[in-house]
Scaffold this motif. Sequence first.
Motif, PDB file in Angstrom:
ATOM      1  N   ASN A   1       0.806  -1.228   0.000  1.00  0.00           N
ATOM      2  CA  ASN A   1       0.000   0.000   0.000  1.00  0.00           C
ATOM      3  C   ASN A   1       0.834   1.272   0.000  1.00  0.00           C
ATOM      4  O   ASN A   1       0.365   2.322  -0.398  1.00  0.00           O
ATOM      5  N   PHE A   2       2.070   1.174   0.505  1.00  0.00           N
ATOM      6  CA  PHE A   2       2.918   2.365   0.612  1.00  0.00           C
ATOM      7  C   PHE A   2       4.250   2.091  -0.066  1.00  0.00           C
ATOM      8  O   PHE A   2       5.149   1.503   0.519  1.00  0.00           O
TER       9      PHE A   2
ATOM     10  N   ASP B   1       6.742   7.240   3.427  1.00  0.00           N
ATOM     11  CA  ASP B   1       5.384   7.045   3.951  1.00  0.00           C
ATOM     12  C   ASP B   1       5.349   5.947   5.007  1.00  0.00           C
ATOM     13  O   ASP B   1       4.720   6.099   6.056  1.00  0.00           O
ATOM     14  N   ARG B   2       6.031   4.836   4.735  1.00  0.00           N
ATOM     15  CA  ARG B   2       6.064   3.739   5.717  1.00  0.00           C
ATOM     16  C   ARG B   2       6.713   4.196   7.014  1.00  0.00           C
ATOM     17  O   ARG B   2       6.229   3.895   8.108  1.00  0.00           O
TER      18      ARG B   2
ATOM     19  N   GLU C   1      -4.438   4.476   3.142  1.00  0.00           N
ATOM     20  CA  GLU C   1      -3.869   5.822   3.008  1.00  0.00           C
ATOM     21  C   GLU C   1      -3.176   6.245   4.294  1.00  0.00           C
ATOM     22  O   GLU C   1      -3.383   5.640   5.345  1.00  0.00           O
ATOM     23  N   LEU C   2      -2.351   7.269   4.184  1.00  0.00           N
ATOM     24  CA  LEU C   2      -1.612   7.766   5.341  1.00  0.00           C
ATOM     25  C   LEU C   2      -2.590   8.197   6.431  1.00  0.00           C
ATOM     26  O   LEU C   2      -3.508   8.963   6.162  1.00  0.00           O
TER      27      LEU C   2
END
Length: 138
Positions: free
Chosen positions: A62-63, A68-69, A108-109
Motif C-alpha cells: 500500500n505504501f 510514507d512507511r 492511506e496515510l
Amino acid sequence: MKQFTLGKNERLKSRKQIERLFKEGKTLTVTPFKIFYILEKKTITVPVTSNVLFGIGAGTKNFKKAVDRNRIKRLVREAYRLQKNELKVKLMEKNLRLNVFFIYTGKELPLYNLVFEKLGTALQKFIKIADETDKANT
C-alpha cells in the motif's frame, strides 16, 4: 519525566522472537491494525528488561515510498509511547510478558488522532486479555 520513553529494551528486535510471534502468536484486529501477540507468564530463566516488547510494520503493497512507511511507524511509536504505561503496570501486577507486533493495513496515510485512538483501543483490549488470562490461571 522518564516514564514516557520507548527505549531499545522495549523494542521487539530478535528475529527468533518475531518469527515465533508470527507462527505461534494470536491475532487481534483493530482497524486499521492487524496485531500479532503472545502473552505468557514471566519466567525467571529468561532475562528480559521489559515486560512488553513492541514492534511495528507497514506494508510496501500500500505504501511504495519508504518515507510514507516510516511516517506511519513514527506515528504509531509515538502513540504507543504515550499510552503504554497502564498496560505495563497491569502486566507487572499479573507477572505476565507481552510480545506485540502492529501491522498497519490501511490504504492511506493516517492522521495522528486516528492512530492514537485506535492504538488506545488495542491497548485496552490487551489489558482485558491480561485480566482474563490471570483469572484462567487461578
